[in-house]
Write an enzyme that holds these catalytic residues in place. Sequence first.
Site, PDB file in Angstrom:
ATOM      1  N   ASP A 365       0.186   8.198 -31.463  1.00 31.20           N
ATOM      2  CA  ASP A 365      -0.838   8.438 -30.457  1.00 31.20           C
ATOM      3  C   ASP A 365      -0.374   7.689 -29.195  1.00 31.20           C
ATOM      4  O   ASP A 365       0.404   6.728 -29.287  1.00 31.20           O
ATOM      5  CB  ASP A 365      -2.174   7.885 -30.961  1.00 31.20           C
ATOM      6  CG  ASP A 365      -3.261   7.951 -29.909  1.00 31.20           C
ATOM      7  OD1 ASP A 365      -3.374   8.996 -29.265  1.00 31.20           O
ATOM      8  OD2 ASP A 365      -3.968   6.939 -29.733  1.00 31.20           O
ATOM      9  N   ASP A 561      -4.794   4.419 -33.393  1.00 32.51           N
ATOM     10  CA  ASP A 561      -5.754   3.310 -33.365  1.00 32.51           C
ATOM     11  C   ASP A 561      -6.662   3.293 -34.586  1.00 32.51           C
ATOM     12  O   ASP A 561      -7.446   2.369 -34.763  1.00 32.51           O
ATOM     13  CB  ASP A 561      -6.579   3.320 -32.080  1.00 32.51           C
ATOM     14  CG  ASP A 561      -7.398   4.599 -31.931  1.00 32.51           C
ATOM     15  OD1 ASP A 561      -7.565   5.326 -32.923  1.00 32.51           O
ATOM     16  OD2 ASP A 561      -7.864   4.866 -30.812  1.00 32.51           O
ATOM     17  N   ASP A 565      -8.137   8.655 -34.504  1.00 35.33           N
ATOM     18  CA  ASP A 565      -7.079   9.436 -35.141  1.00 35.33           C
ATOM     19  C   ASP A 565      -7.175   9.457 -36.663  1.00 35.33           C
ATOM     20  O   ASP A 565      -6.168   9.682 -37.343  1.00 35.33           O
ATOM     21  CB  ASP A 565      -5.713   8.877 -34.723  1.00 35.33           C
ATOM     22  CG  ASP A 565      -5.455   9.064 -33.246  1.00 35.33           C
ATOM     23  OD1 ASP A 565      -5.620  10.191 -32.758  1.00 35.33           O
ATOM     24  OD2 ASP A 565      -5.112   8.079 -32.579  1.00 35.33           O
TER      25      ASP A 565
END
Length: 669
Positions: A365, A561, A565
Amino acid sequence: MSCHCHEHEHNHEHHHHEEHEHGGHCCCHEHEEEGGLKKIIVAAALFAIALLLEHIPGAERAFTSRLSDMAQAPAIFNAAKLLLFAAAYLICGKDVLISSIKNILRGEIFDEQFLMAAASIAAIAIGECPEAVGVMLFYQIGEWFEDYAVDKSRDSIQSLVGLRPDKAFVFRDGAFVQVAPEEVQVGDTIQVKPGERVPLDGIVLEGSSFVDTSALTGESVPREIFEGAQVMAGFVNQSGLVTVKVTKAAADSSVSRILELVENAADKKAKAQKFITRFAKVYTPLVCVAAALVAVVPPVFAGAQWSTWIYRAIMFLVVSCPCALVISVPLSFYGGIGLASSKGILIKGSNYIELLSKAKIAAFDKTGTLTQGVFVVNEIHPSPEAKISQEELVAVATHAEKYSEHPISKSLKIAHHCPKCESVALNNVQEIRGQGISVEIEGQKVLAGNLKLMEAFSVQKITPCPKDDAGTVVHVAVDGIYQGHIVISDKIKEASRAALASLKKAGIQKTVMLTGDSQLAADATAKALGVDQTAAELLPQDKVARVEELLKEGTTIFAGDGINDAPVLARADVGIAMGALGSDAAIEASDVVIMNDDLQKISDAMKISKTTMRVVWQNIAMSLLVKFGIMALAVPGIGNLWLAVFGDVGVLFLAVLNALRLSLAKRER
């Protein structure tokens, strides 16, 4: 290992949980270990005396010279030796014999205790008493060493987060009184003095200090805390006196969750571990049958001497025990989990160690993982047709994002401090995942989000973003009329580029960035960091689809995180939650938890996993080669029972020492 070894592991788990329930080390288990060692010492002493009587020249003459009836002297001497051998055998072998009988009655015949009992009884039957005692004595020494190694490994993991605090000073009736942490309620106020360990998670109400967080995060540099800062159970207060408002009960504290996480990691077995378990179940009956054939076939069909071939079959049985394999393999994984934990990396199972060692693709991410998640407003572009100023555009966006905790929302609030915003009433607030916010403000419908949000509500005449605006774009519309957009940029973490480079050295072949940000922002970040591949403007379900495509190319890890996600973390071969200290969602969603936001620790986790797997396969190869080699020597009669004992206990000793290297590496870091 055999049934006994699984039983043994289960007993360890039981004792280990008892330790934590009572807040200390299990005394009864310490006594069991001490009792086992005493039995070994007594049996070894008797065995040594018997061997001295048998092998020292003149021992029989010295013994019988005191006897009046010299005719009976040799028989008495032999009876004394036999009595010493029998006493040594029963002291160290009684429990094994009883246990093997119980297992046979339960239908569990082919375990290592059965092998040891059968081998030693057969040795006695052909008159090889010293070998019988030696087999049982060294087997018990191996068992004690195994117990000791497992306990030390588990103790090292418990020490990662220190001993659970056994006291807390809580404010009651106008004073701070000492109680057990379990008696403190959420909302209570506790006091933590310099040098004390923080007993419960909470928020600092008064005071400031520096705390040692190394037990949880692996960081050696103390962290400063002050009013409003979050503290975790397990932190050590180094300087000032602080009062803390408790936010979690003792059972839900960081220390409790992490200990539970690590303890339960053993339940998730790697393929290598499952292979050894299945191998032992097939292997042990086969070697028993093979030993029986070695003992029976030559005497029956070739007229060979029974005692010779029974002795060779005993060698075969003794060396065949899969003990070294089945204890050293899980112990190696446990050592790897402990080593990772000491660096602030929590790996939830040995299966994830194996997957990490084979990882070829690393996906990330962007926000909060590769970047700091600290956003600033860089560009404001009102629509010419809307006739709205830059200040008014930011004000509308800030109103809309009033209740959102997203980093983008926070950056807008910082950019446009608006005291009046607090009094503005918001109605029909709808946060659309992956798109933005729809809300009614004073009768007007306001949209604030990305292009997909504008398209979903059919907003027309959207102003295109300048190509040099590499950032997250927040488009704003009021009552369906486009008002303009705001460009917000995130700061890249200084260590991200070096961390990605270290991943390549650790074996990662391709790095991929998956983000919901604009393509421009993603491309700029990817270029700055040297990311191989980028996919932008993705919804959570789009990220999952991209990860599924990557899985077809090879073992894939995903770092995020852990909150936004969660679906992607669950779908990847290994989901890694970054900066997860205190985040329940991150701990639940991921397979590996990095307790701070240091991206470098992913490559550390991979290196540890590769080292662990190397130790595992070294132990498997060494154990099988030595055992099969001695088995091959046993059939033609090369060697003796002492060589077979080395093939069992000696290989176990070497394999466990090799596995313990991982625990020793933790102390040397």
